[in-house]
Structure formats: C-alpha cells, structure tokens
Design an enzyme around this catalytic site. Structure first.
Site, PDB file in Angstrom:
ATOM      1  N   GLY A 684      -3.762  -2.678  -9.185  1.00  0.00           N
ATOM      2  CA  GLY A 684      -3.480  -1.896  -7.996  1.00  0.00           C
ATOM      3  C   GLY A 684      -2.413  -2.560  -7.139  1.00  0.00           C
ATOM      4  CB  CYS A 685      -0.052  -1.164  -4.671  1.00  0.00           C
ATOM      5  SG  CYS A 685      -1.191  -0.063  -3.790  1.00  0.00           S
ATOM      6  CE1 TYR A 686      -2.769  -2.516   1.451  1.00  0.00           C
ATOM      7  CE2 TYR A 686      -4.015  -0.644   0.619  1.00  0.00           C
ATOM      8  CZ  TYR A 686      -3.265  -1.239   1.622  1.00  0.00           C
ATOM      9  OH  TYR A 686      -3.030  -0.557   2.786  1.00  0.00           O
ATOM     10  CB  ALA A 687      -5.345  -5.422  -6.684  1.00  0.00           C
ATOM     11  N   GLY A 689      -0.475  -7.662  -4.588  1.00  0.00           N
ATOM     12  CA  GLY A 689      -0.028  -8.489  -3.472  1.00  0.00           C
ATOM     13  C   GLY A 689      -1.075  -9.488  -3.032  1.00  0.00           C
TER      14      GLY A 689
END
Length: 867
Positions: A684-687, A689
């Site tokens: 995931g994107c948040y994951a 970063g």
C-alpha cells in the site's frame, strides 16, 4: 524592524529573476547580483509586515542559486556534493582559513564566495589571519618584526597592534558579508584557549590547548556565519597570538569537518621543477616519495607535513583544499576541482591471482554494488570460478578496504588479443574520496590498450566516451577502445565485436565496466596531468548489458482509476513492456488515451476471458488494479491454467499482503525474493512510506512508533465519497479510520513490530506526507540517525535521504520517496522522521513496474524516471 529573513514576495522574485537572467554568469557574480537587489529593496520593506511566505522565497532562492552552479559543473556533480556537504552537522561542513593578503586584495570575491555557500544552506567556519596588515602597521609604528624558527616574536607593543588589526580585519569581513545579506557574527576571541608557547623565547605567543565549540555552534544556531581570528586566551585571560594555520588545524581536529580549505592568492601548490600547479596529492600513496623531491623544502615541506599530521587524525572523508577565493565554488562543487586537493586516500593493489585477493571483501562489494549479482543473474562464486579458469589470465585492481574493484581480462572471448575491462565497481564512499580515479589511472598504466562494451542506453555512457579514444555502436551496444592506434587493430576489434553481436553472445560482457558514475575528477598523482572531466553522479552502480529479451505483454485489469492511468503512462514509455489488454467495465469500448505504441481500446474482461487469454499465452503478466476483495476470481482463473503458474500476477489491492505464498513487493527490503516470483502483492501507499521511514531504526526502537499520515484525495479513488469531495475538503483536514486501518496492520505485519497509524485526507490531489514519532532504546543524535538512514538507502535509486524536512509539493509526480527531518528530542530517546511519497507512483504504479521488472528479468529501474 523586520528580520532579514522576512523578505517580500516581490523583492525575492526580482532578485531571482535578475540572477537567473544571466545563464553564463559565474556564481559569485550572481551572488553579488542577488545581494545588490537585496540592498536596494531593503529600505522599501522596513515598515512592512513580515511576509508569511518567506520560507518559500528562501527555498526558491536556494534552488535558483543551485541552478547557477550548473554553469560550472554538471547537475549530477553539483547535487552530489550538495548532498555530501549537507549530510553532516552544520559545523562539520568546512573550516576555511583566510590569509591576510586575501582580505586586502580579494575581499569582495571572498565575501561573494562565502555568501554563495550560505545561500545553498551551508555554514562554513571562517578563520582569518592578518600578517601583511600587521607588518604594515608595525612598520608605521617603528616596530621591526622579529621571527625565530618561523614564529613571530610578540612583545607587548606587537600584541597591542595585533589585537587592533585582528579586530579591524574581522569586522571588515563581517561587514562585507552583511552587505551581501549574509548574516555573520564576529568572534575575535573566546574560541581558543592557550598557554604560553615559550614566554622567554617568543613572548606573547600561545600554544592552543582547547577549542570552545559552543561559541561556534551558538553562532550557527542563530543563523550567522562564525568569523574567527587566530587570537587565544590563557585561563587567566591573557591574550596570546597564535599562528593562523595552526589555529585552523586545531579547529579541524575538534570539529572533524569534511573540508579544510586554505585560501591563498596562488590558487594551490605548485611543482617547483615544472612550475605547474599540483592537482591532487594522495598522502598514503605519495607522501614518502613526495618529500624526497628536491623542490619540496622549507615552507612547502612544512605545510605538507602539517597537513599530513592533521589528516592522519581525521576521518578519511576529510580532505584539505588549497585554493583561491575566486575558484572556491569550482573546487567544492565540481569533479575536476580547481586548486590543490590533499587527501589521505588508500594504498592500491593490483594482483593477478585469486590467492592474492581477499575473497570475503570481493564478495561484500559485489553483493552490494554489482547489479548482476544483486539481480541474481550471476553469483559471486561463479564469477570467481570464471576468473580462476581464465585461459589468458586477469589482473584485479582496488584499494585496501576494497571500496573499488576493477578486473581486466588479458583477452576477451573473441580472441582479439586486446585486454578487456570486465568489471569496475565502487562504493559511494570511494566516489566521494576519489579512489576511483586512482584505480583507473593505475590500471591504465598497465593496460595502455583496452576495450570494453556497454549498453547504448547506459546512463553513464558519457563517462565511457570520456575515457575512450574511439567507439562503435551496433544493436544497442557500444564498443569502446583506447590505445589502438593502428587502423588494422581497430578494424579487427570492431569486426569481432560484430560477430559476437550476431551470435548474441555479449550478454554480460561488461557487468561492471560501466560501474560508476563520476566521482571527483582528479588525476592519479601530483606529478600527472589532469584528466578530462566526465559527468558526476549521486552514487556508483555497476551496469549490465544483458539483453532484455522480447517485449513483455502486460494485461491491466481495473484501469479506470488514477493508479491505472499512471501505469499506462509508465508502460507507454517502457522499452520492454507493452499493453496487451486494458480492462474496465465503465470504459468498455472507448479508446485508451495516452498510449501511443499501438491502438488499444478498453474491454470488460471476465474471469473466464482472463483464463482464455492466459491459456493462449497472450499475456506475460497481469496487473490487478482493483479494490480490496475483488481480484480473487481473476487469480483463480489464471491459476486454473497449467501455463498460469508461469504468468506473473501483480496485485495492487490488500488481498494477498498477509499471504505467505505471495511475495511482498517492497524491493528495498525484499529484493532477492522478487526475481522470478510469479505472485506479487504490491504494498500500500501509506505502508510503503511508513516502512521506509521505520525500517532502518527497527533495531533501535524503544517503543511503538506512531505514524501521522496525510494523503491527497486521489488516494480515495474515483468513486465519489466525502474523502474525495473537493468542496467538503476545502479548508479542511479530515481524519478517518483512526484505529485498525488496513495499512496499520500491514506495516505491523511486515515489520514484525506494532505501529500506530492515524490517516487523514487533505485538499491537495496527489502525494502523502508521513510524520513518524519513534521512541528509541538508547540515546542518539540527529547526526547518528541520519547516518543510519543514509547507509541504509545509499544504493537505492527510489529513496532519497535529505537533511531538511521533505515537502509534499516537491515530491508530487516523482517516482521516489524522500525521507528527512530527523528531529531528536532533547532527551536523545525520541526521534521524529518525515517522509513524502507520491501515493500513485512509488506508492502504487511505479512500485508495480519496479516489481514487474524484477520478476520478468528486466533491469529493476527500466522505464522508471529517476529524476
């Protein structure tokens, strides 16, 4: 009064446009141009209110001045050195010792040079002498200067005049800097403590016993450059005179800066026999022989000895530069330099058998720097076995710690009779410390004639053209040669190169021959002429010319969303991928816009149709860009086909991120498992970063990290909702899913360490910022932590570690993540790290292409813009 930092928007814009309008202007002229505009505008804004956008204005100014540096060196060179200089605490950038003659003859040039450094965020510590000025005043006062063993004897009258001279010269430099808008703080005393060197013999001359760093650090914290004199004090408060060179050396021993700069009007040291400027001195390799030279005597010999003694007690990353003020920018920011660079370097080796080599160190550098080894295309053991069985032999070159490894085979496979450069790999530290040039010069002595082959698209191709005397390109490969002065020999080499191309046998001919982008460009020794320049770079990579094979056919299911659109753009510009099918229920029948390789229209593929196309071999990889919980029927369809086991599935949803039979596709931490994998769960994107932010400190965590995340509304997808409603988001920051968010569980699962995650959505479209608070299990400094991150990501092209705080708007549309901040609590037991990432790119589409490249046997970064 308004602080200088609060500049009006119009004032800054005027300054920047004026400076930028002269592309050929030298940086120092540009600095004066900016300073003149600042002085002219200052009176007009005294009564105005502070401008809230001053930080943005300052950043714009820095960016403009940085661009002006590109006039004296390549973009890569400049950015490499800026990153290098910004990687340490401010007081550890540089100590600059200024001779008294420079203050008299080159004051404006000196002030411009220092101003320029400050404008790009650097804080040099300046220490000056005043010898000529002191002699002049002593003569007027009727005092005859007296020296003993090269040391000025300082009586009461001499000391009285010296104090006045030092104060006057100190203020003169400070005022010159302030006129250019550069804050400076006069520090004529209070820095050096001393005792009498020999009161009976030398009078009021001191031997430095201590350096008060706090005075210097306080000046830098206040945003002012510290300007020091070479006066010291005894514990009782008696002022003593000390030699400025000695004071600079003592200062350097305490601060351990990257650069110690001695400014003189001659612009370097000169060879007494030839009269030519010495380009570089590598002390470990050259010191003993250099001192035997008949022209190295008196002051020159003393200076070289003092510099060696100084550098022997400093890190190897430190070096001394002897340069004029007008060339300081070129010395610091270009590969070629301008003055005389003195460094410790390393002793070099050249061996022609494996028994003479340290195989463990060879393994370490190859596993770290060689792209073919990292990609699993060849093992270190097999390469060493190949060398051991080489019929005509080889010679390996490098430095003592194996930061550089070069291998020359005495003949290539074609039987041309000309030696072949087979490998040249190096670490980032070797680039910054110029070891690469030393090794190249050494092997060039042994092999005046040499050939090598690189891929035509190699990003370091300019370096090869610089080194080569000729080249020939065919079928995407370039043959380089040097030392072949006979036309017949060149024809033979080219002919055999063409034969090999025809047979498609040059798959790994130059695994490391294009191993590095340029480091600092200096000749090998102080007695050689300078080599020509070549483009600089952020770090070194070995480059493979392995053929990419046929173009891979990609099927995209769920192409309507923002991520699907980014994937199409990436594949459209990818040299080894093409779209076969693009599926979307809403867009069925419409032409695929933005894709130019061939006419493609959207289709609405069912699971059964996906099965049929997989069975027919029409697709090499399927990308599933679907919402969570939707993709399983398509996965089952592919896996029901025998050939489907060989087909790559890359799932962008969270469906398989907790499934051990699928490979978690975060290459920075899982790179060795992705090549050849056929089931990849894209993080995931948040994951992504969050893990990039936390992973380097896993061993140092003393509690649960807390992640405050803010995403642009593109992260909420195209389906209408309050989280992507622009009117609802206006002037708002909306928290959602405050506990147990899917990315909280994903990060905790992958790191093996619990985290807390608080997501928010903001009114900007694209990008993510993450503020990560981490308790530490031991006391650490900001510098300690930044060094950990720099080492962790030094070879990662899609992770950039910066000194400041990364901003969303600077990372939107970029394919890499930025990590910075590194704010440490006063206790030293808590750090806050900030990361930015584009949620649609490195957070989704770019990462998917990165994973597909690895799984399909392509170059990891193929088709991914790195700038």
């Amino acid at each position: 009064m308004i602080p200088r930092s609060h500049l009006t928007k119009q004032f800054t814009r005027t300054a920047l446009l004026r400076a930028a309008s002269y592309p050929s202007t030298t940086p120092f002229v540009a600095a004066r141009c900016l300073a003149n505009t600042r002085r002219a505008s200052w009176r007009d804004i005294q009564q105005q209110k502070p401008y809230s956008g001053s930080a943005t204005a300052a950043q714009s100014e820095k960016e403009t001045i940085t661009k002006l540096l590109y006039n004296i060196g390549s973009r890569k060179e400049v950015e490499q050195y800026l990153r290098h200089f910004s990687s340490v605490e401010s007081q550890k950038f540089a100590v600059i010792k200024v001779g008294g003659a420079v203050l008299t003859d080159e004051l404006d040039t000196l002030a411009s040079a220092i101003t320029f450094l400050n404008r790009v965020g650097l804080y040099p510590i300046v220490l000056h002498g005043a010898g000529p000025q002191l002699n002049n005043l002593l003569e007027k006062a009727g005092v005859v200067p007296d020296y003993h063993d090269g040391i000025r004897i300082t009586d009461e009258k001499t000391l009285e005049i010296a104090r006045k001279v030092f104060m006057a010269e100190n203020l003169k430099l400070v005022e010159a800097l302030e006129k250019m808008g550069t804050r400076a703080r006069p520090l004529p005393g209070g820095v050096f403590s001393a005792e009498y060197l020999d009161k009976e013999k030398y009078g009021f001359v001191g031997k430095i016993t201590g350096v008060n760093k706090e005075v210097i650090e306080a000046s830098i914290r206040a945003g002012a450059l510290p300007i020091l004199t070479s006066l010291a004090e005894t514990p009782a408060g008696q002022i003593l005179n000390v030699n400025a060179d000695v004071a600079a050396g003592e200062l350097a021993r305490v601060l351990e800066p990257l650069k110690i700069v001695y400014l003189n009007e001659k612009n370097g040291l000169y060879n007494g026999d030839t009269g030519k400027k010495i380009d570089v001195i590598n002390l470990d390799e050259e010191y003993a022989d250099l001192l035997k030279q008949p022209w190295v005597k008196y002051g020159t010999k003393l200076k070289i000895k003092e510099i060696k003694e100084l550098l022997d007690h400093l890190p190897r990353s430190s070096s001394v530069a002897i340069i004029s003020a007008g060339h300081l920018h070129k010395e610091l920011f270009t590969d070629s330099g301008a003055g005389t660079l003195i460094r410790r370097g390393f002793k070099l080796f050249h061996h022609n058998s494996l028994e003479q080599l340290d195989k463990d160190r060879i393994r370490k550098i190859m596993e770290k720097e060689d792209t073919e080894v990292k990609a699993g295309l060849v093992s270190v053991s097999s390469y060493l076995h190949q060398l051991e069985n080489s019929k005509r032999g080889f010679k390996a070159y490098g430095d003592e710690p194996y930061e550089v490894l070069a291998v020359v085979k005495n003949d290539d496979e074609s039987g041309s009779g000309v030696p072949k450069l087979d490998k040249f790999i190096a670490t980032k530290a070797a680039v910054l410390n110029n070891v690469t040039d030393n090794v190249w010069a050494l092997l060039s002595k042994d092999y005046p004639a040499l050939t090598w082959v690189v891929d035509e698209a190699d990003e370091n191709k300019g370096w090869h053209f610089d080194k080569a005397e000729g080249s020939f390109t065919k079928n995407g490969k370039t043959l380089f040669w040097k030392g072949l002065n006979d036309v017949g020999a060149i024809e033979k080499v080219v002919s055999q190169f063409l034969e090999v191309q025809t047979k498609d046998a040059v798959n790994t001919a130059t695994s490391g021959s294009s191993a590095f982008t340029a480091g600092q460009r200096r000749s090998f020794s102080s007695v050689q002429s300078k080599t020509s320049q070549f483009p600089g770079g952020r770090r070194m990579f070995s480059t493979s010319t392995r053929a990419q094979g046929d173009v891979k056919k990609i099927g995209l299911i769920g192409a309507r969303g923002y991520t699907g659109q980014e994937l199409i753009r990436l594949i459209n510009n990818h040299p080894s991928m093409e779209v076969s099918y693009v599926s979307s229920r809403e867009l069925e029948g419409k032409p695929l816009e933005g894709y130019t390789k061939s006419p493609i229209s959207y289709v609405n593929l069912s699971a059964e149709q996906v099965k049929e196309k997989t069975q027919a071999g029409e697709v090499d990889a399927w990308i599933l860009a679907l919402p969570n919980g939707v993709c399983k029927p398509f996965v089952d369809a592919v896996e029901s086909v025998e050939e489907g086991k060989k087909i790559v599935l890359c799932d962008l949803s969270a469906d398989f991120r907790f499934t051990d039979s699928w490979t978690y596709g975060l290459p920075e931490f899982n790179r060795t498992k992705i090549p050849g994998a056929t089931r990849i769960s894209n993080p995931g994107c948040y994951a992504t970063g969050s893990q990039l932010s936390i992973h380097p400190l896993l061993a140092h965590l003393g509690g649960t990290p807390s992640i405050f995340g803010v995403s642009g509304y593109s992260g909420a997808g195209t389906k209408p909702s309050p989280n992507n409603d622009v009117n609802h988001l206006k002037d708002n920051l909306i928290p959602y899913a405050l506990t147990n968010h899917i990315h909280e569980r994903e990060v905790s699962h992958q790191l093996g360490h619990e985290v807390n995650f608080m997501p928010h959505v903001a009114p900007f479209f694209q990008g993510i910022t993450l503020t990560v608070n981490m308790p530490l299990n031991k006391t650490m400094t900001s510098g300690d932590i930044r060094e950990i991150y720099e080492q962790a990501y030094e070879n990662e092209k899609l992770v950039h570690v910066i000194k400041g705080v990364p901003l969303v708007k600077e990372n939107a549309g970029k394919h890499f993540a930025r990590i910075g901040g590194f704010g440490v609590h006063s206790s030293g037991k808590r750090v806050v790290v900030v990361a930015t990432i584009d949620n649609l790119l490195k957070g989704a589409a770019t990462q998917a292409v990165q994973n597909l490249n690895l799984s399909l046997g392509l170059g990891e970064y193929t088709g991914i813009p790195l700038a």
